[in-house]
Design a protein around this motif. Structure first.
Motif, PDB file in Angstrom:
ATOM      1  N   GLU A 136     -12.548  88.249 -61.201  1.00  0.00           N
ATOM      2  CA  GLU A 136     -13.386  87.841 -60.067  1.00  0.00           C
ATOM      3  C   GLU A 136     -12.629  87.977 -58.750  1.00  0.00           C
ATOM      4  O   GLU A 136     -13.187  88.425 -57.748  1.00  0.00           O
ATOM      5  N   ARG A 176     -19.662  92.867 -66.240  1.00  0.00           N
ATOM      6  CA  ARG A 176     -20.715  93.244 -65.310  1.00  0.00           C
ATOM      7  C   ARG A 176     -21.969  92.397 -65.507  1.00  0.00           C
ATOM      8  O   ARG A 176     -22.197  91.834 -66.581  1.00  0.00           O
ATOM      9  N   ASP A 177     -22.795  92.345 -64.469  1.00  0.00           N
ATOM     10  CA  ASP A 177     -24.058  91.617 -64.541  1.00  0.00           C
ATOM     11  C   ASP A 177     -25.006  92.333 -65.501  1.00  0.00           C
ATOM     12  O   ASP A 177     -24.967  93.558 -65.638  1.00  0.00           O
ATOM     13  N   ARG A 211     -31.599  89.146 -65.175  1.00  0.00           N
ATOM     14  CA  ARG A 211     -30.332  89.462 -64.510  1.00  0.00           C
ATOM     15  C   ARG A 211     -29.420  88.242 -64.549  1.00  0.00           C
ATOM     16  O   ARG A 211     -29.819  87.156 -64.122  1.00  0.00           O
ATOM     17  N   GLN A 212     -28.205  88.425 -65.041  1.00  0.00           N
ATOM     18  CA  GLN A 212     -27.235  87.333 -65.091  1.00  0.00           C
ATOM     19  C   GLN A 212     -25.895  87.796 -64.551  1.00  0.00           C
ATOM     20  O   GLN A 212     -25.437  88.901 -64.862  1.00  0.00           O
ATOM     21  N   GLN A 213     -25.271  86.938 -63.746  1.00  0.00           N
ATOM     22  CA  GLN A 213     -23.948  87.227 -63.195  1.00  0.00           C
ATOM     23  C   GLN A 213     -22.920  86.504 -64.064  1.00  0.00           C
ATOM     24  O   GLN A 213     -22.658  85.318 -63.887  1.00  0.00           O
ATOM     25  N   TYR A 214     -22.340  87.238 -65.002  1.00  0.00           N
ATOM     26  CA  TYR A 214     -21.497  86.591 -66.010  1.00  0.00           C
ATOM     27  C   TYR A 214     -20.218  86.018 -65.423  1.00  0.00           C
ATOM     28  O   TYR A 214     -19.763  84.959 -65.845  1.00  0.00           O
ATOM     29  N   SER A 221     -19.821  84.704 -62.534  1.00  0.00           N
ATOM     30  CA  SER A 221     -20.168  83.443 -61.861  1.00  0.00           C
ATOM     31  C   SER A 221     -20.420  82.326 -62.873  1.00  0.00           C
ATOM     32  O   SER A 221     -20.118  81.161 -62.607  1.00  0.00           O
TER      33      SER A 221
END
Length: 940
Positions: free
Chosen positions: A380, A418-419, A490-493, A495
């Protein structure tokens, strides 16, 4: 055609046609017999299942090979239609054959069906049936298994009722609904013959891995296969599954019941409850029955207006907690193992994920668990040094011949996390990245082959060691991403994972008391000075200019301030202490220069005007025979660019002392020695370092520094340029971690928009007045460079590269010193007190050496013999050396004042040092503020 007819007629006339036909028949029979013998031998050696698997794989491979061959000759519409029908046929073929094979091949289908981001819809649709809709075993066999495990004659001795039709059936077991003491329960019963099948499949997979390793040694992944096959049999013991679920549920309680719902650490999931009244059984497992729908049942979920994004976020948080907090996680979160419980009892619909099946569970030790946490945070923060440290700590080690692959590691890891995206976009992104990566890896492989030809002892396999736990971690993440892709969420892994990874590190380091065990020095600090310095650092911190820092001041031989501030690392909440070690970058040059002067004063170097080649004979190559030691110290040897081209292409060469020594020996001066001063950003260290080794009796530079400077100053454990394994281990928990500051990012962004002429002018200004030019260097990459060169140049100019422990251990005398602010201030206090260390009452330099450092060059030149001069034209005796990002050392010989500053947030301007110099001039009447360095004008 006429020729062929004529030939046949001639053969018939000669009576040979029957002979040829007989011969052809004989050959055909021989081929058939040989084929039968080979197949029979294969079945005997490998087993029927192995041969059948190879046959299936060949059939599928051939079907796609035909399409690839025909693709250039057919229209896009026909190819698309052909691929669609082939996908359908192959997916159904795999499903049907997997039902026959059972065992681990069902598991493989479950995995494929969960990767909507990679595989076509036809595979997802057909193979999803393997998640819970496999062919069930006969109920009579199931009944016998239950009675045998619980040692009863009849099921109704235990259960009030028992449904003979299973509600789900997968690779290892099938599940029946029953009633136990008035409550609905789910009874999981292992297939009676599954153990022998799994054992056979393990042998098949291991044989394949061994064959691949033998045929192509560069693809020797046996250790990975062995790790996986060693874990799979544990699924056959339901007692372990029950234990694992209890442990995971217990570790998650604080996050389910004691955390605010709006917190990033809040988790809302449920677990089926184990029926404790029944004895633990290896093949039968009884738990509470949960009435819900599959997580992929979008029709039901949409009908109840369930927020799919919230639902999958809870699942991802639950698995993040398992990995980073507990270290015990399910590696099999396919859709068949996640139910959604729909509850309308409160008047509003509440959907809660229910986690099932903890059979394939991996348990991590603390080192690996924390390494995974560091990997997430490093990705990150784009911190390549800490990322490679995490790889090393988890056991992912690359062979030295493939070290260049580390330049790929950050990009690969960010792609790994990645998302999630909708299916079409996810597949396109995946294919594009794989194509690009193959091209990059091909170049790396070619570079490695060159090394292998010159050194046959190097390993041909790029992976020297691979952690088995990473297989299960990646499987878990891939399955979660595939599920999100299938549901179009959609997921921001990064985060989602970050809060749990950060908490894991905070909890671990809060228990560490290594720093507290060190003896603190007595500091005769003025109360007002301490308060003012703290207030200044607080203001800088509030503005975002400081994350962690140390400030130390000596006045007339006494330490009057030794102030730690902030956090040592962005990955944890560990406070900076007076003993925290910071990379001070080019402040290392001051230690290197003082070491050389110490060797001179002790008679190991006769004169600073001696030719370098007198002590280092190989240096005379490439017209360097007239380069003097004073030229090296004053940055006027004409070697400022020596080695930079190599390091931009291969940054990890910076760790190879002998390689850099050879480069220095073969470098050619850009101008006549002594003609002008040009800042030798990196070459300064290797030039003086090798010279010190040559003059100091062949002792390594690092050992020489410790014996000649560090120990006499009383700084053992507080100053290093290069570390042994033992030294690194002893200070590991005291090391600060570097990060880029807000003004540095702004500067790099601004720099990228300037014209080439403006860039050249600005970089020259920074090179002459500060040590920050390399912070912005990456923004100036040539647009004509290919992608690989730009990536290598970006890596070489990323300060976080120096967070890598192997780089910390390297001897880089110009840029890799790890010091406390006290150590820096102590060294400069020696300069301020004419070579005397007042703290230890030892003389480090001869009287007058400090003057010679200042007066050894012309008054109008910025550098003396090893240090930067300040206001020398007006007769002042002030010297300093700054380091990339804000580290600073300063000595005022007139007032006998010295300052040491360390920082871990790198800014383009030394804001802390400027503030503290201003404070010192206010606090002490005879300390005057030196002229500020003009690099700040650009930001304004």
């Amino acid at each position: 055609l006429h020729g062929a007819v004529w030939a046949v007629e001639q053969l018939r006339a000669m009576g040979l046609i029957s002979l040829l036909l007989a011969f052809a028949a004989l050959v055909a029979v021989a081929l058939v017999c040989a084929s039968l013998v080979l197949v029979s031998a294969a079945i005997l050696v490998l087993g029927w299942r192995s041969v059948f698997v190879y046959f299936c794989a060949l059939r599928i491979h051939f079907s796609y090979a035909v399409i690839r061959r025909c693709e250039p000759y057919l229209s896009e519409h026909r190819i698309t239609s052909w691929k669609h029908s082939t996908h359908e046929a192959n997916a159904e073929f795999i499903y049907q054959q997997s039902l026959k094979l059972q065992g681990l091949f069902i598991k493989a289908c479950q995995y494929v069906s969960s990767r909507s981001d990679v595989f076509p819809d036809e595979y997802i649709h057909s193979l999803s049936r393997c998640q819970d809709a496999c062919t069930p075993r006969d109920f009579e066999i199931t009944r016998q298994t239950i009675c045998s495990e619980f040692q009863v004659r009849n099921l109704f001795e235990i259960f009030d009722s028992f449904d003979e039709t299973p509600i789900a059936c997968a690779s290892i077991a099938q599940v029946h609904k029953a009633v136990y003491r008035g409550k609905s329960v789910a009874v999981k019963v292992q297939h009676v013959d599954i153990e022998s099948i799994v054992v056979q499949d393990i042998k098949v997979i291991e044989r394949i891995a061994e064959a691949v390793a033998w045929l192509t040694p560069q693809y020797d992944f046996r250790s990975i296969v062995y790790e996986w096959t060693s874990e799979v049999p544990k699924e056959l013991d339901f007692r372990l599954e029950a234990y694992n679920m209890r442990q995971v549920e217990s570790a998650m309680k604080p996050f389910r019941f004691e955390t605010r719902k709006e917190s990033e650490l809040s988790i809302e999931v449920e677990f089926p409850q184990i029926v404790c009244e029944l004895p633990n059984s290896r093949r039968v497992y009884v738990m509470s029955f949960v009435d819900g729908c599959k997580v992929t049942d979008t029709e039901t979920l949409d009908a109840h207006h369930v927020d799919l994004e919230w639902l999958l976020t809870q699942c991802a948080r639950a698995f993040a907690c398992q990995v980073f907090i507990d270290g015990c996680f399910s590696a099999d979160p396919h859709p068949g193992n996640i139910l959604v419980k729909l509850d309308n009892s409160s008047g509003s619909m509440v959907a809660t994920p229910v986690l099932l099946d903890f059979g394939l569970t991996k348990i991590l030790d603390d080192n690996t668990r924390l390494a995974f946490a560091k990997m997430v945070l490093s990705a990150e923060f784009e911190d390549i040094g800490s990322l490679i440290n995490a790889f090393d700590e988890m056991g992912l080690i690359l062979a030295s011949s493939f070290r260049e692959i580390y330049s790929e590691s950050l990009q690969m890891t960010r792609f790994f996390f990645r998302d999630s995206q909708p299916k079409a976009a996810a597949r396109q992104e995946y294919r594009s990245e794989m194509k690009s990566r193959r091209q990059r890896m091909k170049r790396i492989q070619q570079d490695a082959e060159i090394k292998l030809q010159s050194d046959t002892s190097l390993q041909r396999n790029p992976i020297e060691a691979f952690p088995g736990s990473f297989i299960f971690f990646s499987r878990m993440l891939f399955l979660l991403r595939g599920l999100a892709t299938r549901l179009e969420v959609r997921q921001q892994y990064l985060s989602i994972l970050r809060p749990f990874a950060h908490l894991a590190l905070v909890q671990y380091y809060s228990k560490s008391s290594v720093a507290n065990q060190l003896v603190c020095r007595e500091v005769k600090s003025a109360v007002q000075l301490q308060k003012r310095a703290s207030a200044l650092l607080e203001k800088l911190s509030e503005s975002g200019a400081v994350f962690g820092a140390q400030v130390c001041m000596f006045y007339r031989g006494t330490c009057v301030l030794n102030l730690p501030f902030g956090k040592a690392s962005p990955y944890s909440d560990v406070d900076v202490t007076p003993h925290t070690l910071f990379n001070a970058f080019s402040v290392s040059k001051a230690f290197t220069a003082v070491l050389l002067w110490s060797l001179h004063d002790h008679g190991m170097i006769d004169s600073m005007d001696d030719y370098v080649a007198l002590y280092w004979p190989a240096f005379r190559n490439k017209n360097k025979e007239h380069v003097r030691i004073s030229h090296l110290l004053s940055h006027s040897a004409g070697l400022s660019r020596a080695g930079q081209d190599v390091l931009m292409k291969q940054p990890f060469e910076i760790m190879d002392w002998n390689r850099m020594k050879s480069i220095m020996e073969n470098a050619e001066p850009a101008h006549e020695p002594g003609l002008r001063q040009e800042y030798h950003a990196l070459s300064f260290g290797w030039l003086l370092g090798v010279l010190a080794e040559s003059a100091g009796g062949k002792t390594s530079f690092s050992e020489l520094l410790q014996s000649e400077i560090v120990a006499p100053l009383g700084l053992t454990g507080e100053a290093f340029i290069g570390m042994s394994d033992v030294q690194l281990e002893s200070v590991k928990e005291r090391l600060s971690c570097l990060k880029l500051g807000f003004d540095t990012n702004a500067l790099r962004e601004k720099f990228s928009t300037l014209s080439d002429e403006q860039k050249k002018k600005l970089k020259l200004q920074f090179e002459q007045h500060t040590d920050s030019s390399s912070v912005i260097e990456a923004a100036g990459t040539n647009r004509d460079c290919d992608e690989e060169q730009q990536e290598q140049k970006r890596l070489a100019s990323m300060p976080s590269f120096f967070n890598y422990n192997k780089v910390r251990q390297a001897q880089i005398p110009a840029a890799n010193g790890h010091f406390t602010a006290y150590a820096i201030a102590q060294l400069f206090d020696v300069i301020a007190n004419d070579g005397m260390c007042c703290s230890t009452n030892q003389r480090i330099l001869h009287p007058g050496t400090s003057e010679r450092i200042i007066n050894g060059t012309a008054k109008d030149q910025p550098f003396g013999l090893g240090l930067r001069k300040h206001d020398h034209e007006s007769g002042k005796r002030r010297v300093s050396h700054g380091g990339l990002g804000g580290a600073f050392g300063y000595a005022d010989l007139d007032s006998r004042f010295s300052l040491g500053v360390t920082v871990n947030q790198l800014n383009a301007v030394p804001l802390v040092a400027q503030s503290m110099l201003k404070l010192a001039s206010f606090q002490f009447s005879d300390v005057k503020m030196p002229s500020l360095q003009p690099g700040a004008d650009f930001l304004q």
